[in-house]
Design a protein around this motif. Structure first.
Motif, short mmCIF file in Angstrom:
data_model
loop_
_atom_site.label_atom_id
_atom_site.label_comp_id
_atom_site.label_asym_id
_atom_site.label_seq_id
_atom_site.Cartn_x
_atom_site.Cartn_y
_atom_site.Cartn_z
N ASN A 192 41.29 44.36 32.29
CA ASN A 192 41.04 44.60 33.61
C ASN A 192 39.44 44.25 34.13
O ASN A 192 39.16 45.12 34.86
CB ASN A 192 41.61 46.03 34.18
CG ASN A 192 42.98 46.14 33.76
OD1 ASN A 192 43.62 45.40 34.17
ND2 ASN A 192 43.32 47.17 33.23
N PRO A 247 42.57 31.03 39.08
CA PRO A 247 41.94 31.24 40.55
C PRO A 247 40.76 32.00 40.27
O PRO A 247 40.42 32.64 39.48
CB PRO A 247 43.08 32.46 41.02
CG PRO A 247 43.68 33.08 39.94
CD PRO A 247 43.72 31.71 38.66
N ASN A 248 39.93 31.57 41.63
CA ASN A 248 38.53 32.25 41.60
C ASN A 248 38.77 33.75 41.99
O ASN A 248 39.45 33.88 42.93
CB ASN A 248 37.80 31.41 42.57
CG ASN A 248 37.12 30.28 42.00
OD1 ASN A 248 37.08 30.20 40.67
ND2 ASN A 248 36.89 29.13 42.64
N GLY A 249 37.69 34.47 41.67
CA GLY A 249 37.69 35.81 42.20
C GLY A 249 38.63 36.82 42.05
O GLY A 249 38.68 38.05 42.42
N GLN A 250 39.30 36.55 40.90
CA GLN A 250 40.51 37.48 40.62
C GLN A 250 40.35 37.92 39.13
O GLN A 250 40.38 36.87 38.14
CB GLN A 250 42.01 36.75 40.77
CG GLN A 250 43.10 37.46 40.35
CD GLN A 250 44.33 36.71 40.81
OE1 GLN A 250 44.17 35.98 41.43
NE2 GLN A 250 45.41 37.17 40.00
N CYS A 251 40.39 38.99 38.68
CA CYS A 251 40.42 39.57 37.18
C CYS A 251 41.64 39.01 36.48
O CYS A 251 42.85 39.18 37.17
CB CYS A 251 40.29 40.92 37.23
SG CYS A 251 40.29 41.53 35.48
N LEU A 252 41.69 38.53 35.44
CA LEU A 252 42.80 37.73 34.72
C LEU A 252 42.77 38.46 33.38
O LEU A 252 41.76 38.28 32.47
CB LEU A 252 42.75 36.35 34.64
CG LEU A 252 42.96 35.55 35.92
CD1 LEU A 252 42.65 34.01 35.58
CD2 LEU A 252 43.97 35.59 36.80
N SER A 293 40.34 27.50 46.09
CA SER A 293 40.09 28.78 45.61
C SER A 293 40.61 28.76 44.19
O SER A 293 40.68 29.78 43.68
CB SER A 293 40.98 29.72 46.59
OG SER A 293 42.51 29.42 46.20
N VAL A 346 36.81 36.69 34.81
CA VAL A 346 36.77 36.55 36.46
C VAL A 346 36.05 35.27 36.50
O VAL A 346 34.85 34.95 35.77
CB VAL A 346 36.48 37.43 36.89
CG1 VAL A 346 35.05 37.91 36.69
CG2 VAL A 346 36.83 37.50 38.47
#
Length: 114
Positions: free
Chosen positions: A87, A51-56, A25, A112
């Motif tokens: 965001n 991490p994948n799929g998470q806004c940083l 992930s 992301v």
């Protein structure tokens, strides 16, 4: 006795599959970007295996710094979508895996990975 051995093997395989899926992930590699600090110094920021799929929101270019980041380089194995605002809001641009990059004209504050 054979039933116990078979059950133990099945449980062991299940644990291994769950562990492997959890480690997958994250985008393997590094995402880099440049920015100017609040004090006016040139700096480079990076994310290792994000991490994948998470806004940083990118460190160094948050609300306390009026200057956004620029010149991103995606050296991960995942697609990176960068955003002009925190965001994962505002305009976006997608960078391909391994070799994706952009000039200093591309401004960014968040990313992301997919």
């Amino acid at each position: 006795m054979r039933l116990r051995s078979a059950l133990a093997a099945v449980l062991g395989a299940g644990v291994l599959i769950v562990t492997t899926a959890a480690s997958a992930s994250a985008a393997a590699g590094q995402f880099r970007y440049d920015y100017v600090t609040v004090e006016g110094y040139e700096a480079s920021g990076f994310l290792n295996s994000p991490p994948n799929g998470q806004c940083l929101n990118l460190p160094g270019v948050g609300e306390d710094n009026p200057q956004p980041g620029h010149a991103p380089k995606n050296r991960t194995d995942a697609w990176a979508t960068v955003f002009t605002d925190a965001n994962c809001e505002g305009n976006s641009f997608t960078l391909r895996p391994h070799t994706g990059g952009a000039s200093e004209r591309l401004k960014l504050r968040s990313v992301v990975f997919n």
